[in-house]
Design an enzyme around this catalytic site. Structure first.
Site, PDB file in Angstrom:
ATOM      1  N   MET A 265      23.556  -3.996   2.318  1.00  0.00           N
ATOM      2  CA  MET A 265      24.572  -4.403   0.847  1.00  0.00           C
ATOM      3  C   MET A 265      25.427  -3.308   0.397  1.00  0.00           C
ATOM      4  SD  MET A 265      21.772  -5.861  -2.046  1.00  0.00           S
ATOM      5  CE  MET A 265      20.149  -6.838  -1.613  1.00  0.00           C
ATOM      6  N   GLU A 266      26.378  -3.876   0.410  1.00  0.00           N
ATOM      7  CA  GLU A 266      27.569  -3.018  -0.440  1.00  0.00           C
ATOM      8  C   GLU A 266      27.413  -2.521  -1.386  1.00  0.00           C
ATOM      9  OE1 GLU A 266      32.131  -2.712  -1.599  1.00  0.00           O
ATOM     10  OE2 GLU A 266      31.728  -4.403  -0.607  1.00  0.00           O
ATOM     11  N   ARG A 267      26.581  -3.516  -2.529  1.00  0.00           N
ATOM     12  CA  ARG A 267      26.333  -2.837  -3.621  1.00  0.00           C
ATOM     13  C   ARG A 267      24.871  -4.395  -3.920  1.00  0.00           C
ATOM     14  NH1 ARG A 267      31.732  -4.648  -6.260  1.00  0.00           N
ATOM     15  NH2 ARG A 267      32.636  -2.344  -5.823  1.00  0.00           N
TER      16      ARG A 267
END
Length: 159
Positions: free
Chosen positions: A31-33
């Site tokens: 995940m990016e965040r």
């Protein structure tokens, strides 16, 4: 959200927490965040900046607590692409996305500070996973070898 954060922060961050919780339920994920960065950096930034009322902050905090206590939010590794706010601002300019136009440097500085508090400051937070820091202040082309070097460590956590 950026144009009227006071109005939209609860709705936006509630949706972020929902989608992040759904993402944590997958067996292999990158995940990016994460749910953790959303809470510890983005929600905190809105609240500390006076753009989220205390009642909304309390609701999101309770929601976050419930998710982390009742759902599988296990992560294996946090990869922090550590870059100065000015570098991030320059990359935003280069991407030239309409939705990112007008993101102020103070916003980027505040998020950077919150990421540093969350990930770097010892004993301030208990991290949910080991931390890998990549210095992302270099030109994008110079970052590819750094990503290649980190690839084995990142993917080793997936097996």
């Amino acid at each position: 959200m950026y144009k009227d954060a006071s109005r939209w922060s609860l709705a936006f961050q509630s949706y972020v927490q929902l989608t992040m919780a759904e993402g944590h339920n997958k067996s292999v994920k990158m995940m990016e965040r994460s749910l953790f960065s959303a809470r510890n950096c983005f929600v905190e930034n809105l609240y500390k900046g006076g753009l989220m009322p205390e009642v909304d902050y309390a609701i999101l905090s309770e929601f976050y607590g419930w998710i982390t206590e009742n759902e599988d939010t296990n992560i294996d590794l946090i990869v922090y692409l550590r870059a100065k706010p000015e570098v991030c601002q320059n990359r935003i300019r280069m991407r030239n996305r309409a939705e990112e136009k007008g993101v102020p440097i103070d916003y980027l500085k505040s998020l950077h500070s919150l990421h540093e508090d969350w990930l770097i400051e010892e004993n301030k937070f208990k991290l949910p996973a080991p931390l890998l820091i990549i210095d992302a202040n270099h030109d994008i082309a110079d970052l590819y070898p750094k990503f290649e070097e980190a690839k084995d460590e990142i993917f080793a956590k997936l097996s």
